[in-house]
Each structure stands twice: as C-alpha cells, then as structure tokens.
Design a protein around this motif. Sequence first.
Motif, PDB file in Angstrom:
ATOM      1  N   CYS A 125       0.701  -1.291   0.099  1.00 19.78           N
ATOM      2  CA  CYS A 125      -0.047  -0.006  -0.071  1.00 19.78           C
ATOM      3  C   CYS A 125       0.854   1.171   0.081  1.00 19.78           C
ATOM      4  O   CYS A 125       0.563   2.291  -0.819  1.00 19.78           O
ATOM      5  CB  CYS A 125      -0.742  -0.001   1.075  1.00 19.78           C
ATOM      6  N   TYR A 129       1.046   4.033  -3.174  1.00 21.01           N
ATOM      7  CA  TYR A 129       0.837   5.490  -2.894  1.00 21.01           C
ATOM      8  C   TYR A 129       1.935   6.405  -3.301  1.00 21.01           C
ATOM      9  O   TYR A 129       1.844   7.181  -3.903  1.00 21.01           O
ATOM     10  CB  TYR A 129       0.365   5.570  -1.610  1.00 21.01           C
ATOM     11  N   ASP A 145      -7.038   6.768  -3.203  1.00 18.55           N
ATOM     12  CA  ASP A 145      -5.996   6.834  -2.172  1.00 18.55           C
ATOM     13  C   ASP A 145      -6.304   6.524  -0.697  1.00 18.55           C
ATOM     14  O   ASP A 145      -5.547   6.177   0.240  1.00 18.55           O
ATOM     15  CB  ASP A 145      -5.412   8.627  -2.357  1.00 18.55           C
ATOM     16  N   TRP A 149      -4.969   3.956   1.998  1.00 13.28           N
ATOM     17  CA  TRP A 149      -4.517   4.331   3.420  1.00 13.28           C
ATOM     18  C   TRP A 149      -5.414   3.640   4.232  1.00 13.28           C
ATOM     19  O   TRP A 149      -5.135   3.040   5.333  1.00 13.28           O
ATOM     20  CB  TRP A 149      -4.798   5.855   3.616  1.00 13.28           C
TER      21      TRP A 149
END
Length: 255
Positions: A125, A129, A145, A149
């Motif tokens: 992750c 990102y 996004d 998260w």
Amino acid sequence: MEKTGIKIPPAKQIAYVAVMCALLIAGQYVFSFVVGVEIVTLLMICFSSVFGVRSGVICAVSFSLLRCLIYGFSPTAVILYLVYYPSLAAVFGGLGHIKDNTFGRCPAGLVIAVNLLLCSLAAACALVYGFDVIKVSRLWKATADILIWVIFGLSCLLLLAFNALVVANKIFKKNVGAFLKLFTFASVAAVCTVCFTLLDDVITPLVLGSTRLTALTYFYASFTAMLPQTVCAIVTVSTLYLPLCAALKKATQHK
C-alpha cells in the motif's frame, strides 16, 4: 468421509453444499448492486473451514459454474472463478482443520507467516501510494488514495493486535487461540483478495489476446474493484467469521 471438517452423513453433506452454493449465488447477486462490497469470500471461507477441503472445493466449483446462469458464460470469468475459488476453499479448508489450541501455542512459523503477510500488504500500500502506481481518473484518484490508506491502517491494526495477543498468550497464558486464528484468517483473506485481482489481470488479457497497452490499462482499472473488496474482506472476516462459523456448526448438529 473426508478427514477434515465436520463429519456428517453424505446425504446431509450434499444438502449443505447445495444450500451454501445457493447462498453464494444469491449473496453475490444482491451485493453486486453495491460497488466494492462482496460476501462470497466470507461465506466461502466460513463454509470451507467448517466442512473441510472436499466440501469447500465442491461448493466452489458448483458456484463458479452455476453463477453463469445469471451472469453469462464468459470464458475469462469461468476460468478465473474455477481457478481462484476452489483454491480459496482448499486453503481455508486446510486452515480450518487446525485447532484453536494449536494457534494458542503460537508456533513460530505461524507468527512469522502472519507478520510477513501483513507487513507485505502494508508495504505494498505504501509503495503504491508513494510511487503513484494507480493511473486512474481524477474523480477516482482521491477515493483510491483513501482506500489505500484504509487498507494500510487495517493491516497495521491487525499486525499490532495479532502480536499483542501473541505476547499476552506467552506472558499470561491466556487462551486466545480463537482470536489468533481469526486474525490469521483475516490476513490470508486480504492477501487472497489481492491475488484474485492480480490473477484476473493475467487471465483476462491472455484469453482476450489483448495488447500490452490494453493489458496495462486493464491492470490499472482493476484497482477500482480490488481496493474496496480488500477492505471488505478484512472487515467482514474480522467481525463475522467467528459468529458465522458458530452458526454453521450449530446448524449441522445432529443426533
């Protein structure tokens, strides 16, 4: 009868497989109207872990074929489902055979494996990102996004909770095997959900004979389904696995 799962008469076993297959098809159809939410993974995991590998695989194959009566016989979907869901059933059918007290003993291999799974998911992750891997429209970018998260946060939360239970189990000798099993299953379910999408990214372009650019576009677009489904897998398995398995075991009690 199979060595794993609940031992029940063959006729009842077939009936349970048929009922679960119907529930899987109905659940997928109902939740298909809610983007990113699916119940099939949770139900398949619970059924396979309770009834064992053989029943789980039979149910998975039946579901993969019968769902085509609703969604059509798309070659890519049939291949994907016949590869993925029987594999998922086999994995959790085997894991479900492991007793809670075995998890409670915190074998080193289990602790290392779960930590690696969760750390890998969290790291993936962060990399996705950080390097802006997902090439999607601006309208979807903000949502993507946020979901990245959320998965990162849930992975870290599971990691902390799992290791806290391991430490508590070692120090206070508490019976937390069921919860360690729960977090293990949630971790594996999250990784399997990601693997489902990655497998689709390979099978679909190969079957359709897509160009490299088309395949890459399909890969980026698949994130719009994978991210919410991964969140859904972590949340549903973490919260519903234990009560659903208890309900299945109670429903199969016979004299």
